[in-house]
Each structure stands twice: as structure tokens, then as C-alpha cells.
Design a protein around this motif. Sequence first.
Motif, short mmCIF file in Angstrom:
data_model
loop_
_atom_site.label_atom_id
_atom_site.label_comp_id
_atom_site.label_asym_id
_atom_site.label_seq_id
_atom_site.Cartn_x
_atom_site.Cartn_y
_atom_site.Cartn_z
N MET A 144 56.18 83.93 107.56
CA MET A 144 56.55 84.23 106.16
C MET A 144 55.38 83.93 105.22
O MET A 144 55.03 84.74 104.36
N LEU A 145 54.74 82.77 105.42
CA LEU A 145 53.60 82.43 104.56
C LEU A 145 52.50 83.48 104.72
O LEU A 145 51.88 83.91 103.75
N ALA A 146 52.27 83.90 105.96
CA ALA A 146 51.21 84.89 106.22
C ALA A 146 51.55 86.21 105.52
O ALA A 146 50.68 86.83 104.89
N SER A 147 52.80 86.64 105.61
CA SER A 147 53.17 87.92 104.99
C SER A 147 53.01 87.84 103.47
O SER A 147 52.59 88.81 102.84
N LEU A 148 53.33 86.71 102.89
CA LEU A 148 53.23 86.59 101.43
C LEU A 148 51.78 86.50 100.96
O LEU A 148 51.41 87.06 99.93
N LEU A 149 50.96 85.80 101.74
CA LEU A 149 49.59 85.53 101.28
C LEU A 149 48.59 86.60 101.69
O LEU A 149 47.49 86.64 101.14
N ASP A 150 48.96 87.44 102.62
CA ASP A 150 48.02 88.42 103.17
C ASP A 150 47.34 89.24 102.06
O ASP A 150 47.98 90.07 101.41
N GLY A 151 46.03 88.96 101.83
CA GLY A 151 45.27 89.71 100.82
C GLY A 151 45.67 89.40 99.39
O GLY A 151 45.30 90.13 98.47
N ARG A 152 46.43 88.34 99.18
CA ARG A 152 46.90 88.03 97.81
C ARG A 152 46.40 86.66 97.35
O ARG A 152 46.30 85.74 98.15
N SER A 153 46.15 86.57 96.04
CA SER A 153 45.85 85.26 95.46
C SER A 153 47.17 84.53 95.24
O SER A 153 48.24 85.16 95.21
N LEU A 154 47.07 83.22 95.11
CA LEU A 154 48.28 82.40 94.91
C LEU A 154 48.02 81.42 93.79
O LEU A 154 47.00 80.74 93.77
N ARG A 155 48.97 81.36 92.84
CA ARG A 155 48.85 80.40 91.74
C ARG A 155 50.21 79.77 91.49
O ARG A 155 51.24 80.45 91.58
N LEU A 156 50.18 78.47 91.21
CA LEU A 156 51.43 77.79 90.86
C LEU A 156 51.74 78.13 89.40
O LEU A 156 50.94 77.82 88.51
N ALA A 157 52.85 78.82 89.16
CA ALA A 157 53.12 79.29 87.80
C ALA A 157 54.10 78.37 87.07
O ALA A 157 54.39 78.57 85.90
N SER A 158 54.62 77.36 87.78
CA SER A 158 55.72 76.59 87.19
C SER A 158 55.26 75.31 86.53
O SER A 158 56.06 74.57 85.98
N GLY A 159 53.99 74.99 86.56
CA GLY A 159 53.59 73.74 85.91
C GLY A 159 52.26 73.28 86.46
O GLY A 159 51.48 74.08 86.97
N GLN A 160 52.04 71.98 86.35
CA GLN A 160 50.76 71.43 86.77
C GLN A 160 50.59 71.52 88.27
O GLN A 160 51.56 71.41 89.02
N LEU A 161 49.31 71.65 88.68
CA LEU A 161 49.02 71.59 90.11
C LEU A 161 49.36 70.19 90.61
O LEU A 161 49.39 69.22 89.84
N LEU A 162 49.60 70.08 91.91
CA LEU A 162 49.84 68.76 92.49
C LEU A 162 48.50 68.02 92.51
O LEU A 162 47.45 68.65 92.70
#
Length: 479
Positions: free
Chosen positions: A441-459
Motif C-alpha cells: 500500500m505504501l509503495a502504491s501511494l508513494l510511487d513517483g509521488r512527493s509526500l507532505r504532512l498536511a495536518s500540522g507540524q512535522l514530527l
Amino acid sequence: MSNRRNDSFLLVAGVLGAFGAGLAAGRSIARASASGTTDTGLPRASLLDTLAFGMEVFAPLVAQGVIIRRSPVVAAAERLDLDGRAVRRMQKLRDKYGRGPLMLPLPIRKQAVVLAPEHVRRVLDESPAPFTAASTEKRAALSHFEPKGVLVSEGAERAERRRFNEAVLDTANPAHRLAGSFLPIVEEEAARMLTGAERPGAVQGELDWNTYSDRWYRLIRRVVLGNGARDDHEIQELVVRLRGAANWAGFHPRMRAKRERFLARIQMYLDRAEPGSLAGFMAQIPRKADTEPRQQVPQWLFAFDAAVMASFRALALLASHPDQLQRAHEEIAAHPRRDALPFLRATVLEALRLWPTTPMVLRQSTAATFWENGTMPPGTGVLIHAPFFHRDDRRLPYADRFTPELWLQEQGEQDWPLIPFSDGPVTCPGRNLVLMLTSAMLASLLDGRSLRLASGQLLDPARLPGTLDNYALRFALGK
Ligand code: HEM
């Protein structure tokens, strides 16, 4: 929502009240033996320490929901750092009482808390006898929907049901033999998550908990029961209602009619035995009179919740660690086949180490057991608090950091016990299936895509939080 919130606070108050009342009633017993050890030599906690354990370790976990999480309480737990406090309380108990096992002076029940890593190993290795997994409270909770599930079975019945679970879940195999049917389902549901097409109000490219979990539940029904169950919302509602009752264990009346309706619906899918699903695969596995196949299935439906939570938190880890995200992208590019993704599997395992979804591993002794410093009587509840062993910063240099390497190399003695899936003969038989599906699932979501936490501060990579509220997370995924 406000009713749910009131419920949650009432529940916390109730749990604390019950624990306090129990302690008050037990005062005289404790006074009779205030020396800090039991008659049989094991250390015994003082009343104050027992109360502190009840309030800071036990009550927050029960309030968050043992069988199904209560989201408002999880949010409160994050705000108040309740899981971090629980670990610190456990450290204090170890400083004061040593290796344990520590007996709690409760009048209603003999209860021990494990404090030493080697005792965790012993209890898990020596399960299901003399440490049965079918503890009183687990039986009270799970009998709401699976009274004959393997986890609450004993003796020959347990052995048979365990064999059956392992065969259907293909426990020993890192890639389930139905991977060829399951992985395209993951790909399809991930694509739907990304478009958010069917959810009014969903933001394109943004992934929130509702979209993520809705699609996952559909995926789970397809994998477990078959494509025909994809939109079976009734079975989903039944499982949520029954798990809600199970959170209250024996304090909630049995909903027998609902349980029967739920089990009958499962049976309908087992009779249908759709090829490419666990229901279809199961039809080929030999069974005996006491296997009770349909009563094994509820655990599969409900235990996947943990996979949904852990993989969503894994996204938060990757979003907060750009180097590791880069590594994930490299692995995805190098492995077009999604059944072997070691780094992404390690990422999910880390999410489970940092925020264990089974924080209390419970056992009950069926005979007297002998320890270096004393004897534990039969019928004693034994509690292993997984977050204490996973996040003990006095013992583990990586306690509060994202460390996927831990799972990519042979684990050493110093790492023991990291037990997100438990260990020993009662270890989770769904471990490999979960890791295969979540990493895909993680691979399908991330494949060729950037990822950003949109809900608040980074951990904060130097000090990850004790609790991570998965319900509040939101991600932006872009090309
Ligand atoms: C991230 C997801 C999961 C986690 C962290 C997890 C964790 C665990 C843990 C800690 C136990 C042992 C409980 C104990 O010792 O008392 C357990 C038992 C079990 N799990 Fe899982 N589980 C997960 C998902 C699944 C899935 C998806 C399935 C099935 C498809 C499954 C099937 C079972 C069964 C049947 C048992 C009972 C084993 C026995 O009593 O012998 N689990 N799981």
C-alpha cells in the motif's frame, strides 16, 4: 461527536473509579503485608505505586479502547502525552522494585506486571502453558463476537484452531501464496484513495484518515471474504458495534442477535468461497469438528485495523524524514513487484514499535510458576506493557527515533523485546500478510509521488511523540 466525547470522559472516570475502589477495598490486605514483598517472595507494589500504575499506565490504555479505539481519547492522549507518561511510570517502578515480576495488591485479582526483558521472553515462550493467552478479561471481551476464536481457546481446541489460522494466513511465508490476487486489490484501492473520486468534499491529492480507512476496509473485505463483500457495509457496521461492546468486556450486555447475524454473514461468504480470497483458500484447508472456521474470521477482520493505523503512521514517519523517504522511493523504483519491500516493511514495523497497537499483551498463569526471587500463584494475570519495552530510553539508544535498520538486520539480545506482533507460540499468525499488504500500500501511494504532512507540524526526528493520533493525520501526495 460531543456525546462520544462525554462517553469517553465518563469512561476514563469510570475506569479510574473502579481501580480506586478496588484499591480502597484492598487496603487492609496491603497493610497486612506492607514489607514490599509477597509471602512467596515476589516484590509487591505499595498502594500508592499501584494507584499510580492504574492511573498512568492502565487507565489511559483502557480509555483509548482495547478492542476498538475511541478517537477523541486518542487525541487527548496525544495532547497530554499519556503514553510517554506511562513509560516514565514503568521506569520508576523498575527503579524501585528491580526486575520483578511486580505483584499489584488488588483484592479482586492476582495481578503481576513484567519489568525485565528476559521475563517477557519467558512468558511469551511459555505460552499458552503455563501462561495462557485466554485470560479472563480477553475472554470477556472477545466472547462478544468470537467466543471460539483461537486467541481465547485452550488445549487441543487451541492447537487445532492455531494450525488452521496458520494454514489460511500462510504464516511462515513472507509473501502469502495468494499475493497474485491480493496485490492488484491493493493497487486498485490505493488508486481510488488518491483520486478521492467517490468522496464528496475530499480534496484532490490529499489523503485524510476517513478516505484512507474507508478504502482499506473495502480492501480487507475483498481480501478476507471476496470481491462480493466489497460494499458490504452491514458486516462492517456489525463488527464495529460488537467491538464497541467488547471494549467494555463483561460490563456490556451480550448482543447475541447481532453476534449471530454477524457470524451468519461470515458463513455466507465462506460458503461462497470466492477464488482469490482467504474465504476461498480456506475451503481447501482440512478441518476437524472443533476447528470452528467461521469463528476465526472475526479476528482477521478486526485485527486489520492495526495495519491501517500503523501504515498511516508510517507515512507520517516518512514525511518527517526526507532521507528515509528518498530510500523508500529508491526501493519502490527498484522493486516493481510489490511482494518484497524490506525497507517499507521495516518502516511499518517501526511505526508499530513506536506506537504499538497491542500495547498490553496479557497472559494468565494456569499453574504456580517459579522465579529467581519467588513464586507466582496460579491464576495470576500477567501484564506486559509493550511501550515500556519499545520506548525505554534508559536501555535503548534509539527509543524515540525512527530506526528502520533495527528490522533490516538480525535483532540482537540488546534489542529484545520488540514485540509489536507478540512472540513465541502465540505470536500473530497474520504478521507476514499484514507486512506484505501494508508495504505494498505504501509503495502504491508513494510511487513517483512527493509526500507532505498536511495536518500540522512535522514530527521531531530527535524525539518522536509518545502517542501519534492517526485520526488527525492528513497528507498531500503529488506528482
Ligand atoms: C498491524 C497489524 C497487527 C498487529 C500489530 C497484530 C498483533 C498481534 C498480537 C500482538 C497478537 C498476540 C496477542 C497476544 O499475545 O495476546 C496477535 C494475535 C493474533 N493475530 Fe494479529 N496483529 C495484526 C494483524 C492481524 C491480522 C491482519 C490477522 C489476520 C488476518 C491477525 C491474526 C491474529 C490471530 C489469529 C491472533 C491470535 C493468535 C493465537 O492466539 O495464537 N492479526 N496479533
